[in-house]
Design an enzyme around this catalytic site. Structure first.
Site, mmCIF file in Angstrom:
data_model
loop_
_atom_site.group_PDB
_atom_site.id
_atom_site.type_symbol
_atom_site.label_atom_id
_atom_site.label_comp_id
_atom_site.label_asym_id
_atom_site.label_seq_id
_atom_site.Cartn_x
_atom_site.Cartn_y
_atom_site.Cartn_z
ATOM 1 N N GLY A 12 0.828 -1.213 0.000
ATOM 2 C CA GLY A 12 0.000 0.000 0.000
ATOM 3 C C GLY A 12 0.854 1.252 0.000
ATOM 4 O O GLY A 12 0.429 2.318 0.457
ATOM 5 N N ALA A 13 2.063 1.147 -0.566
ATOM 6 C CA ALA A 13 3.045 2.244 -0.472
ATOM 7 C C ALA A 13 2.726 3.432 -1.368
ATOM 8 O O ALA A 13 3.355 4.479 -1.237
ATOM 9 C CB ALA A 13 4.444 1.713 -0.789
ATOM 10 N N SER A 140 -6.645 -0.290 13.010
ATOM 11 C CA SER A 140 -7.438 0.954 13.048
ATOM 12 C C SER A 140 -8.065 1.092 14.429
ATOM 13 O O SER A 140 -8.392 0.086 15.079
ATOM 14 C CB SER A 140 -8.551 0.872 12.001
ATOM 15 N N TYR A 154 -15.490 -3.206 7.697
ATOM 16 C CA TYR A 154 -14.147 -2.616 7.838
ATOM 17 C C TYR A 154 -13.650 -2.796 9.275
ATOM 18 O O TYR A 154 -12.536 -3.285 9.494
ATOM 19 C CB TYR A 154 -14.191 -1.122 7.468
ATOM 20 N N ALA A 156 -14.549 -4.905 11.559
ATOM 21 C CA ALA A 156 -14.312 -6.320 11.889
ATOM 22 C C ALA A 156 -13.025 -6.819 11.241
ATOM 23 O O ALA A 156 -12.257 -7.572 11.848
ATOM 24 C CB ALA A 156 -15.504 -7.158 11.435
ATOM 25 N N LYS A 158 -10.409 -5.054 10.662
ATOM 26 C CA LYS A 158 -9.300 -4.456 11.407
ATOM 27 C C LYS A 158 -9.151 -5.089 12.792
ATOM 28 O O LYS A 158 -8.050 -5.184 13.330
ATOM 29 C CB LYS A 158 -9.497 -2.940 11.511
HETATM 30 N N1 LIG Z 1 -6.717 7.058 6.709
HETATM 31 C C1 LIG Z 1 -7.282 6.689 7.866
HETATM 32 O O1 LIG Z 1 -8.056 7.434 8.479
HETATM 33 C C2 LIG Z 1 -6.954 5.353 8.456
HETATM 34 C C3 LIG Z 1 -7.275 5.125 9.809
HETATM 35 C C4 LIG Z 1 -7.002 3.896 10.369
HETATM 36 C C5 LIG Z 1 -6.413 2.905 9.614
HETATM 37 N N2 LIG Z 1 -6.119 3.137 8.308
HETATM 38 C C6 LIG Z 1 -5.497 2.048 7.551
HETATM 39 O O2 LIG Z 1 -4.225 2.461 7.117
HETATM 40 C C7 LIG Z 1 -3.867 1.768 5.922
HETATM 41 C C8 LIG Z 1 -3.460 2.796 4.869
HETATM 42 O O3 LIG Z 1 -4.591 3.614 4.600
HETATM 43 P P1 LIG Z 1 -4.494 5.037 3.879
HETATM 44 O O4 LIG Z 1 -5.364 5.945 4.629
HETATM 45 O O5 LIG Z 1 -3.084 5.373 3.629
HETATM 46 O O6 LIG Z 1 -5.289 4.682 2.548
HETATM 47 P P2 LIG Z 1 -4.911 4.932 1.017
HETATM 48 O O7 LIG Z 1 -6.176 4.655 0.280
HETATM 49 O O8 LIG Z 1 -4.265 6.259 0.863
HETATM 50 O O9 LIG Z 1 -3.824 3.798 0.738
HETATM 51 C C9 LIG Z 1 -4.156 2.433 0.615
HETATM 52 C C10 LIG Z 1 -3.291 1.849 -0.488
HETATM 53 O O10 LIG Z 1 -3.561 0.446 -0.562
HETATM 54 C C11 LIG Z 1 -3.507 0.106 -1.946
HETATM 55 N N3 LIG Z 1 -4.248 -1.125 -2.181
HETATM 56 C C12 LIG Z 1 -5.576 -1.348 -1.959
HETATM 57 N N4 LIG Z 1 -5.891 -2.591 -2.353
HETATM 58 C C13 LIG Z 1 -4.758 -3.158 -2.832
HETATM 59 C C14 LIG Z 1 -4.461 -4.450 -3.383
HETATM 60 N N5 LIG Z 1 -5.404 -5.375 -3.549
HETATM 61 N N6 LIG Z 1 -3.179 -4.710 -3.743
HETATM 62 C C15 LIG Z 1 -2.201 -3.763 -3.597
HETATM 63 N N7 LIG Z 1 -2.439 -2.530 -3.099
HETATM 64 C C16 LIG Z 1 -3.698 -2.235 -2.716
HETATM 65 C C17 LIG Z 1 -4.173 1.290 -2.659
HETATM 66 O O11 LIG Z 1 -3.844 1.333 -4.039
HETATM 67 C C18 LIG Z 1 -3.625 2.461 -1.867
HETATM 68 O O12 LIG Z 1 -2.449 2.996 -2.455
HETATM 69 C C19 LIG Z 1 -5.106 0.954 5.543
HETATM 70 O O13 LIG Z 1 -4.950 -0.361 6.018
HETATM 71 C C20 LIG Z 1 -6.213 1.642 6.277
HETATM 72 O O14 LIG Z 1 -7.294 0.779 6.519
HETATM 73 C C21 LIG Z 1 -6.355 4.343 7.706
#
Ligand SMILES: NC(=O)c1ccc[n+]([C@@H]2O[C@H](COP(=O)([O-])OP(=O)(O)OC[C@H]3O[C@@H](n4cnc5c(N)ncnc54)[C@H](O)[C@@H]3O)[C@@H](O)[C@H]2O)c1
Length: 247
Positions: A12-13, A140, A154, A156, A158
């Site tokens: 997810g980089a 999360s 979502y 569940a 997490k």
């Molecule tokens: N942003 C928030 O408020 C928040 C809060 C708590 C937890 N999180 C968690 O943090 C993590 C990062 O979230 P973020 O906010 O940076 O979201 P984001 O949408 O900016 O990044 C998520 C990345 O995951 C990639 N991705 C999704 N499905 C994929 C797959 N099948 N194969 C490869 N890559 C895939 C996407 O292309 C995206 O670049 C996630 O697990 C999210 O659930 C986010």
């Protein structure tokens, strides 16, 4: 860092938190393998991470086990092993209980939990013979409170990450491998940008510190867990949520 120039695979980089973790770990001396299904901005990302001699971008859909194998294989071929795995992949949904379909449930679990497990399992096959490594997964705050904004599927998925982290920690401990997770509250990333200003203002007002986290603030916690200072920390859940959840 726990070791000099660790090889860090970050899923997810291309996203908000994943990119912040990649940049932070690169600044600390890490060689980064950035994996995402989206290649948008990947050349710029590799430049930010120190260029092609220190970083590699692999486009892969991590819900597919062949793609997991290809991504891990590319990291090992290029840098000889993996020291740090950061699971940042994730998709969110605001769908409420009555409206969640079976298909949406399966999609969320496939990305947020299933692919995290199988990527970790694959990386462990390389960490175990070396008897070292660390796995950090982004869960999360919703895993603990059912979600301020996000749907039940979502939250569940997490919550599953918290238990998975403990299982990985127990499995890895005899090999000197640690596993931890970070539970961010709402964080400024493309994921929450998509919710719109009105909703984000409403949710931010519920957080004692009065604002969302920045992705860099989540990356600080990830960086600590990846460092030598955390070598005796395993099976732990680190909250980064501005006081939203205090337990
Ligand atoms: N942003 C928030 O408020 C928040 C809060 C708590 C937890 N999180 C968690 O943090 C993590 C990062 O979230 P973020 O906010 O940076 O979201 P984001 O949408 O900016 O990044 C998520 C990345 O995951 C990639 N991705 C999704 N499905 C994929 C797959 N099948 N194969 C490869 N890559 C895939 C996407 O292309 C995206 O670049 C996630 O697990 C999210 O659930 C986010």
């Amino acid at each position: 860092m726990a070791i000099e120039n660790p090889v860090c695979l970050i899923s997810g980089a291309a996203g908000g938190i994943g990119r912040a973790c990649a940049e932070r770990l690169a600044r600390e001396g890490g060689r980064v393998v950035a994996v995402d299904r989206s290649a948008t901005g990947s050349d710029d990302l590799v430049d930010q991470l120190g260029g092609r001699s220190r970083a590699l971008f692999v486009q892969a859909d991590l819900t597919n086990s062949a793609e997991i194998g290809r991504a891990v294989g590319a990291a090992v071929d290029r840098f000889g092993g993996i020291d740090v795995l950061v699971n940042c992949i994730g998709v969110a949904s605001l769908t409420r209980v009555p409206d969640v379909t079976e298909q949406e449930w399966d999609t969320i679990f496939s990305v947020n939990l299933r692919s995290v497990f199988f990527l970790s399992q694959h990386v462990l096959t390389h960490m175990v013979p070396r008897r070292s490594g660390t796995i950090i997964t982004i869960s999360s705050a919703s895993a603990k409170i059912g979600g301020v904004a996000v749907g039940p599927h979502y939250s569940a998925s997490k919550a599953g990450i918290i238990c998975l982290t403990k299982s990985l920690a127990l499995y890895g401990a005899p090999y000197g491998i640690t596993a931890n997770c970070v539970c961010p509250g709402p964080t400024e990333t493309p994921m929450t940008d998509a919710w719109g200003d009105a909703l984000n203002r409403e949710f931010a007002a519920r957080i004692p510190l009065g604002r969302y986290a920045t992705a860099a603030e989540v990356a600080h916690a990830v960086c600590f867990l990846a460092s030598g200072d955390a070598r005796y920390v395993t099976g732990e859940i680190v909250d980064v949520n501005g006081g939203l959840v205090m337990d």
